[in-house]
Write a protein that holds these residues in place. Sequence first.
Motif, PDB file in Angstrom:
ATOM      1  N   ALA A  86      -6.108  -5.368   0.918  1.00 27.13           N
ATOM      2  CA  ALA A  86      -5.846  -4.522  -0.190  1.00 27.13           C
ATOM      3  C   ALA A  86      -6.609  -3.064  -0.189  1.00 27.13           C
ATOM      4  CB  ALA A  86      -6.335  -5.445  -1.541  1.00 27.13           C
ATOM      5  N   ASP A  87      -7.848  -3.279   0.525  1.00 23.54           N
ATOM      6  CA  ASP A  87      -8.706  -1.968   0.491  1.00 23.54           C
ATOM      7  C   ASP A  87      -7.883  -1.243   1.606  1.00 23.54           C
ATOM      8  OD1 ASP A  87     -10.719  -3.044  -1.100  1.00 23.54           O
ATOM      9  OD2 ASP A  87     -11.815  -3.754   0.561  1.00 23.54           O
ATOM     10  N   VAL A  88      -7.409  -1.517   2.727  1.00 27.60           N
ATOM     11  CA  VAL A  88      -6.672  -0.827   3.643  1.00 27.60           C
ATOM     12  C   VAL A  88      -5.286   0.056   3.049  1.00 27.60           C
ATOM     13  CG1 VAL A  88      -5.402  -0.784   5.785  1.00 27.60           C
ATOM     14  CG2 VAL A  88      -7.539  -2.101   5.527  1.00 27.60           C
ATOM     15  N   LEU A  89      -4.645  -1.014   2.028  1.00 26.81           N
ATOM     16  CA  LEU A  89      -3.590  -0.378   1.567  1.00 26.81           C
ATOM     17  C   LEU A  89      -3.934   0.579   0.555  1.00 26.81           C
ATOM     18  CD1 LEU A  89      -1.648  -3.757   1.054  1.00 26.81           C
ATOM     19  CD2 LEU A  89      -1.073  -1.933   2.633  1.00 26.81           C
ATOM     20  N   ALA A  90      -4.850   0.296  -0.336  1.00 27.06           N
ATOM     21  CA  ALA A  90      -5.436   1.355  -1.275  1.00 27.06           C
ATOM     22  C   ALA A  90      -5.691   2.670  -0.636  1.00 27.06           C
ATOM     23  CB  ALA A  90      -6.719   0.710  -1.990  1.00 27.06           C
TER      24      ALA A  90
END
Length: 120
Positions: A86-90
């Motif tokens: 989720a952090d990578v996508l954000a």
Amino acid sequence: MVCPLAQVEEVFKTTQGAVYQCSRKNCYWLEFQHSTTAFKISDFFLFKKRIDAIDVASMIGDASRSADFEIVMPFRTERCFLLSVADVLALKEILSGAKFAIELNSEVKKILRGGNVFAL
């Protein structure tokens, strides 16, 4: 936190973070995961390339515990990012939006300096 003496302008912002441009120090500030990281301009774009290179599909498809997170240590910073999927996508969204805004601003300035006016 961004230096209080810095003259910053918001480049791009989401609910997960933001990128600001500091014209006083000629750098970009990334606000993400409740902290702020300063990047020289070239380092900012290298960091974006590094984040873009993370294979999210591989992270999701790999059942090993080591695939749950990606560790990224940007060049010339004291910061270490521990990123979930989720952090990578954000972060990809924030950095892509910032790059688009930077390039758009550059093109608009180029057109205004050149005096080019589009006829409709």
